[in-house]
Design a protein around this motif. Structure first.
Motif: not given
Length: 222
Positions: A26-30
């Motif tokens: 998950d890009i936003e979580l990362s």
């Protein structure tokens, strides 16, 4: 292209003494994980690219770091061949970490003067990595070898810089054991960025834990 030279990366590894390891698709979580580590004082991140389309996540994280997190050095781990190394360098990787010693990766990284750190488990492998231009050798899996192995290596080869990954935890006892043995830095994954932190999205705790781990590293190195 890399934003930092291999010598600059090696210097930050030596100065900070710790590299957080992390992967999520998950890009936003990362991005939130990366920012929490950055706010906690980390200046390196090894993105352990083990999932499908991991390069897309890494590309987005690198752009985010360049735009929002000045001085954050992004690297990639779990790289298994020269093709993958070249792909991640094209996406801005400043260092490449591998689970094994592969000369094709050494050649690809050296060509672009990007730091590479191969996973080694024998003195012969470590020596070969250094002959191929490795600045900091990854000791992997660290928990199998332990600090005593590091002491054994540093005896005949005091110039060797080692970075254990696996078997490293953010406690004073554990970190003191590694640094007293002579490691240059450590890689720390799930013991630092735990499943619970990710599940609860507790980025404040992650920032606090990173800051505390870096403080322990600084203290035990004296």
């Amino acid at each position: 292209m890399a934003q930092f030279s291999r010598l600059e990366v090696a210097q930050v590894m030596k100065e900070t003494g710790m590299i957080p390891l992390f992967f999520h698709n998950d890009i936003e979580l990362s991005k939130k994980v990366l920012k929490a580590c950055y706010d906690g004082g980390a200046r390196l991140m090894e993105f352990t690219a083990r999932g499908d389309f991991a390069h897309e996540v890494f590309g987005a994280l690198t752009k985010y770091a360049i735009a929002e997190l000045p001085g954050m050095i992004m690297g990639v781990g779990s790289v298994t061949d020269a093709g993958a190394a070249s792909l991640y360098m094209a996406l801005g990787a400043n260092f490449i970490v591998t689970p094994v010693l592969r000369e094709d990766i050494a050649i690809a990284c050296n060509r672009k003067k990007v730091l590479w750190s191969p996973g080694c488990g024998t003195l012969t492998e470590i020596t070969r990595a250094e002959e191929l231009g490795c600045e900091i050798v990854k000791l992997f899996p660290g928990d199998i070898y332990g600090p005593q192995f590091v002491k054994g290596v540093k005896g005949p080869q005091p110039w060797t810089s080692l970075m254990p990954t696996g078997g490293v935890s953010p406690t004073e006892e554990n970190l003191k054991g590694w640094f007293d043995a002579g490691v240059t830095c450590v890689g720390m994954g799930s013991k630092l960025i735990s499943k619970e932190i990710i599940a609860n999205e507790d980025y404040a705790k992650l920032e606090k834990d990173v800051r505390a781990a870096l403080a322990i590293v600084k203290a035990v190195r004296k």
